[in-house]
Design a protein around this motif. Structure first.
Motif, mmCIF file in Angstrom:
data_model
loop_
_atom_site.group_PDB
_atom_site.id
_atom_site.type_symbol
_atom_site.label_atom_id
_atom_site.label_comp_id
_atom_site.label_asym_id
_atom_site.label_seq_id
_atom_site.Cartn_x
_atom_site.Cartn_y
_atom_site.Cartn_z
ATOM 1 N N ILE B 38 -5.174 14.509 -16.909
ATOM 2 C CA ILE B 38 -5.290 13.145 -17.473
ATOM 3 C C ILE B 38 -4.250 12.933 -19.001
ATOM 4 O O ILE B 38 -3.376 13.128 -18.697
ATOM 5 N N THR B 40 -2.381 16.171 -19.252
ATOM 6 C CA THR B 40 -1.180 16.507 -19.317
ATOM 7 C C THR B 40 -0.112 15.267 -18.263
ATOM 8 O O THR B 40 0.950 15.316 -18.268
ATOM 9 N N SER B 41 -0.890 14.466 -17.678
ATOM 10 C CA SER B 41 -0.381 13.662 -16.677
ATOM 11 C C SER B 41 0.829 12.714 -17.920
ATOM 12 O O SER B 41 1.486 11.861 -17.913
ATOM 13 N N VAL B 43 3.026 13.809 -19.821
ATOM 14 C CA VAL B 43 4.264 14.331 -19.492
ATOM 15 C C VAL B 43 5.499 12.932 -18.483
ATOM 16 O O VAL B 43 5.911 13.092 -18.869
ATOM 17 N N ARG B 44 4.617 12.044 -17.818
ATOM 18 C CA ARG B 44 5.234 11.395 -17.234
ATOM 19 C C ARG B 44 5.341 10.787 -17.974
ATOM 20 O O ARG B 44 6.137 8.985 -17.046
ATOM 21 N N PRO B 47 8.157 12.097 -23.445
ATOM 22 C CA PRO B 47 7.752 13.693 -24.387
ATOM 23 C C PRO B 47 7.134 13.644 -25.197
ATOM 24 O O PRO B 47 5.486 14.118 -25.539
ATOM 25 N N TYR B 50 3.232 13.165 -24.728
ATOM 26 C CA TYR B 50 2.380 14.466 -24.235
ATOM 27 C C TYR B 50 2.092 14.597 -25.531
ATOM 28 O O TYR B 50 0.642 15.605 -25.718
ATOM 29 N N ASN B 51 3.178 14.834 -26.285
ATOM 30 C CA ASN B 51 3.394 15.747 -27.363
ATOM 31 C C ASN B 51 2.144 15.846 -28.796
ATOM 32 O O ASN B 51 1.001 16.279 -29.279
ATOM 33 N N VAL B 54 -1.354 16.744 -26.612
ATOM 34 C CA VAL B 54 -1.876 17.869 -27.147
ATOM 35 C C VAL B 54 -1.763 17.922 -27.935
ATOM 36 O O VAL B 54 -2.318 19.519 -28.197
#
Lengths: 144, 125
Positions: B38, B40-41, B43-44, B47, B50-51, B54
């Motif tokens: 979830i 990692t997804s 990234v879609r 950006p 996602y950052n 993470v």
């Protein structure tokens, strides 16, 4: 109504055909496990041990990896094998500990549904990923 | 109270405790995999989404949990190799106890450098 037939006393016992699902899933668990040892430890080493480790991980890091088909195949194999290996393991645990039929059905439905979501979502993400989604990207595929 | 012959019960020793640990670490890693796919997804999504996701992993408390996660993964991997050897190597069942100590030893050898390196990333910036 026909009379019930009695097999001859020397007739060999024939087990009800049920397929080899349990044997195959047992074998799959060992085969996928050995592959995952390499895939997962390699993944952990490259992402956490090399360079600045966890601090290096951001969108650009993922873009740099998935611009390379090698890491796309690596991560796709890891995703499918890990999810199926984990699903099969949890299926075994549910079979061992959940005794009521309703509980087993409910837990397995949840398990298979979540596994489907993870595999479909993860596969779509790897195949539809755009490394140039970041306009300030310095990747060579994005600056052409 | 019914009694049974000594030494025939599959409980209390290395074989049982590695089996218990294998199940616990397996479930733990499976739930993490769900969360990890979830995050990692993102990234879609974008950006920055996602950052943000993470960055959670760079938090010191979460960094300590990552050491626990890797400890679980490494035990599960090493003991999994032991299980395969018990099942497929003709001398595997005879040496299963010795292999348990092999798993423990290798686990320490891999965990010490990982913990030092990862924790210095997490706390050293």
């Amino acid at each position: 109504m026909s009379a019930p037939t009695i097999p001859s006393p020397r007739a060999p016992y024939k087990a009800r055909r049920s397929g080899n699902f349990e044997l195959n899933s047992w074998l799959f668990q060992r085969g996928s496990g050995l592959l995952l040892v390499v895939l997962v430890i390699g993944h952990l080493f490259v992402n956490l041990m090399v360079g600045r480790g966890i601090h290096a991980i951001d969108f650009a890091f993922v873009a740099g990896k998935w611009a390379n088909p090698f890491w796309q195949v690596w991560d796709l194999a890891m995703l499918w094998l890990a999810e199926l290996h984990g699903m099969n393991g949890l299926r075994t645990i549910i079979n061992d500990y959940a005794t009521r039929p309703h509980t087993r059905f409910l837990l397995k439905t949840l398990l298979y549904f979540s596994a489907l979501v993870v595999i479909v979502l993860g596969t779509l993400v790897i195949f539809t990923f755009d490394p140039c989604a970041d306009p300030s990207s310095t990747l060579s595929v994005c600056t052409k | 109270m019914a009694s049974s012959p000594a030494g025939t019960l599959y409980r209390g020793r290395e074989g049982m405790w590695t089996w218990v640990l294998h199940r616990i670490t397996g479930v733990l890693v499976f739930f993490f995999l769900f969360a990890h796919v979830i995050d990692t997804s993102m990234v879609r999504v974008s950006p920055s989404a996602y950052n943000t996701a993470v960055n959670t992993y760079k938090n010191p408390v979460v960094g300590l949990m990552e050491v626990g996660l890797v400890a679980a993964v490494l035990f599960h991997a090493l003991n999994g190799i032991r299980v395969v050897l018990v099942d497929f190597w003709e001398k595997g069942p005879r040496y299963q106890r010795q292999m348990t100590y092999g798993v423990a030893g290798l686990w320490v050898v891999l965990m010490v450098p990982f913990a030092i390196r990862h924790l210095s990333h997490v706390f050293g910036g």
